[in-house]
Write a protein that holds these residues in place. Structure first.
Motif, short mmCIF file in Angstrom:
data_model
loop_
_atom_site.label_atom_id
_atom_site.label_comp_id
_atom_site.label_asym_id
_atom_site.label_seq_id
_atom_site.Cartn_x
_atom_site.Cartn_y
_atom_site.Cartn_z
N ASP A 5 36.30 38.64 37.65
CA ASP A 5 35.49 39.73 37.09
C ASP A 5 34.32 40.09 38.00
OD1 ASP A 5 37.14 39.77 34.75
OD2 ASP A 5 36.02 38.04 34.01
N LEU A 6 34.43 39.71 39.25
CA LEU A 6 33.40 40.00 40.25
C LEU A 6 32.05 39.41 39.83
CD1 LEU A 6 34.03 41.62 42.85
CD2 LEU A 6 32.73 43.50 41.88
N ASP A 7 32.10 38.25 39.20
CA ASP A 7 30.93 37.65 38.57
C ASP A 7 30.14 36.79 39.54
OD1 ASP A 7 29.08 36.91 36.69
OD2 ASP A 7 30.39 35.50 35.63
N GLY A 8 29.51 37.45 40.54
CA GLY A 8 28.64 36.73 41.46
C GLY A 8 29.25 36.54 42.84
N GLU A 9 28.37 36.23 43.79
CA GLU A 9 28.78 35.96 45.18
C GLU A 9 29.01 34.46 45.36
OE1 GLU A 9 29.25 38.36 47.30
OE2 GLU A 9 28.16 40.05 46.44
N MET A 10 30.06 34.10 46.07
CA MET A 10 30.43 32.70 46.30
C MET A 10 29.91 32.22 47.65
SD MET A 10 34.22 31.04 46.89
CE MET A 10 34.93 31.67 45.39
N VAL B 212 42.00 41.16 50.91
CA VAL B 212 40.78 41.79 50.40
C VAL B 212 41.05 43.19 49.86
CG1 VAL B 212 39.96 42.94 52.51
CG2 VAL B 212 38.31 41.98 50.88
N ASN B 213 42.14 43.82 50.26
CA ASN B 213 42.41 45.17 49.74
C ASN B 213 42.60 45.17 48.23
OD1 ASN B 213 44.95 43.97 49.71
ND2 ASN B 213 45.99 45.63 50.80
N ALA B 214 43.07 44.07 47.65
CA ALA B 214 43.20 43.98 46.20
C ALA B 214 41.83 44.04 45.53
CB ALA B 214 43.93 42.70 45.81
N LEU B 215 40.86 43.36 46.13
CA LEU B 215 39.50 43.38 45.58
C LEU B 215 38.89 44.77 45.70
CD1 LEU B 215 37.63 41.07 44.43
CD2 LEU B 215 36.48 41.13 46.63
N VAL B 216 39.08 45.40 46.84
CA VAL B 216 38.52 46.75 47.06
C VAL B 216 39.05 47.74 46.04
CG1 VAL B 216 38.35 48.67 48.69
CG2 VAL B 216 38.13 46.32 49.51
N GLU B 217 40.32 47.59 45.68
CA GLU B 217 40.93 48.51 44.73
C GLU B 217 40.52 48.24 43.28
OE1 GLU B 217 42.17 51.11 45.63
OE2 GLU B 217 43.66 50.97 47.20
N GLY B 218 39.89 47.08 43.02
CA GLY B 218 39.41 46.81 41.68
C GLY B 218 40.20 45.77 40.92
N ILE B 219 41.01 44.99 41.60
CA ILE B 219 41.74 43.90 40.93
C ILE B 219 40.86 42.66 41.00
CG2 ILE B 219 43.85 42.53 40.88
CD1 ILE B 219 45.29 44.82 42.28
N TYR B 220 40.14 42.40 39.91
CA TYR B 220 39.11 41.37 39.91
C TYR B 220 39.52 40.09 39.19
CZ TYR B 220 36.22 45.38 41.26
OH TYR B 220 35.70 46.49 41.89
N GLU B 221 40.80 39.98 38.85
CA GLU B 221 41.28 38.75 38.22
C GLU B 221 42.57 38.31 38.91
OE1 GLU B 221 41.73 39.27 34.03
OE2 GLU B 221 39.58 39.53 33.67
N GLN B 222 42.47 37.20 39.63
CA GLN B 222 43.65 36.58 40.23
C GLN B 222 43.87 35.18 39.67
OE1 GLN B 222 45.68 38.33 41.79
NE2 GLN B 222 44.61 39.93 42.94
N ASN B 223 42.85 34.65 38.98
CA ASN B 223 42.97 33.38 38.26
C ASN B 223 43.35 32.19 39.15
OD1 ASN B 223 42.36 34.65 35.78
ND2 ASN B 223 44.47 35.34 35.59
#
Length: 242
Positions: free
Chosen positions: A50-55, A20-31
């Motif tokens: 792209d942080l496009d919605g909650e799953m 989750v630290n990757a998301l917190v830092e702003g890395i929103y594309e892991q594909n």
């Protein structure tokens, strides 16, 4: 609790597609496609590229709660930068007794966990006097999550039936997953939902699964491999989640 706990490592595994630290830092594309995520679980939560919605992953179906509050099923090829899932098998359950404030609800869930040092999956179904949730707008990479959360859309649902899906993560795992309780909501009619901010319980049943095997996938993209993750993210993560 209503049932004896059955320990089976093959059935009690939590899978994180990315720390989750990757998301917190702003890395929103892991594909990572949902086809890959669903090899590891039929129940869980996360977000989309792209942080496009909650799953919300429930009974093998993946729902997106968009920033405008719209809930929709997503295709198996939809990409995610972060997901936390398991193959859900209830080990025990308990019914709430009377109405509960959010603080009382959290305290009650805590009593269902014999130790703060394990992972747990929660499936909580029933009726709520009120549920307050959020979703966030689509973002470009590298904007810290704590800044994005300041622009979140919030929704309040009153007298609603639905399901809370989520996990408890030990505090010492904060760089891997959201510590403490992390819950997403979807209504019974699958029309409303989001990341849970607060709720008032009318009557619910809480099913719990003990998870004591962790499977973690580490990304291989350039953003992740070259990022400096030395910063302590705990304060940012706490602010972003609440």
């Amino acid at each position: 609790m209503s049932r004896a706990i059955e320990f089976d490592p093959g059935k009690s595994r939590i899978y994180l597609s990315t720390p989750v630290n990757a998301l917190v830092e702003g890395i929103y594309e892991q594909n990572v496609p949902m086809t890959e995520i669903q090899k590891h679980g039929d129940f869980g939560l996360g977000t989309f590229n792209d942080l496009d919605g909650e799953m919300v992953l429930l009974d093998g179906q993946t729902y997106r709660v968009a920033a405008d509050g719209n809930v929709s099923l997503v295709s198996a090829q939809t990409l995610t930068p972060f997901a936390c899932v398991t193959f859900y098998r209830s080990m025990s359950h308990e019914n709430s007794r009377g109405e509960l404030t959010y603080a009382e609800f959290q305290a009650w869930l805590t009593t269902l966990m014999p130790s703060p040092n394990l992972f747990y999956a929660f499936r909580i179904e029933g009726e709520f006097n009120q549920v307050r949730t959020r979703s966030v707008p689509k973002q470009a990479n590298y904007r810290p999550l704590v800044e994005v959360a300041k622009e979140q859309s919030e929704f309040v649902f009153r007298n609603v039936a639905g399901t809370l899906v989520g996990f408890f993560t030990p505090a010492f795992m904060a760089s891997l997953n959201v510590p403490g309780l992390h819950l997403h909501f979807v209504s019974q009619d699958r029309q409303r939902g989001g990341h849970l901010l607060e709720c008032q319980v009318k009557q619910v049943r809480a099913d719990i699964q003990f998870l004591y095997t962790l499977e973690l996938a580490l990304p291989l993209n350039v953003d992740y491999l070259l990022w400096d993750f030395q910063r302590d993210i705990r304060r940012d993560l706490d602010e972003a989640e609440k």
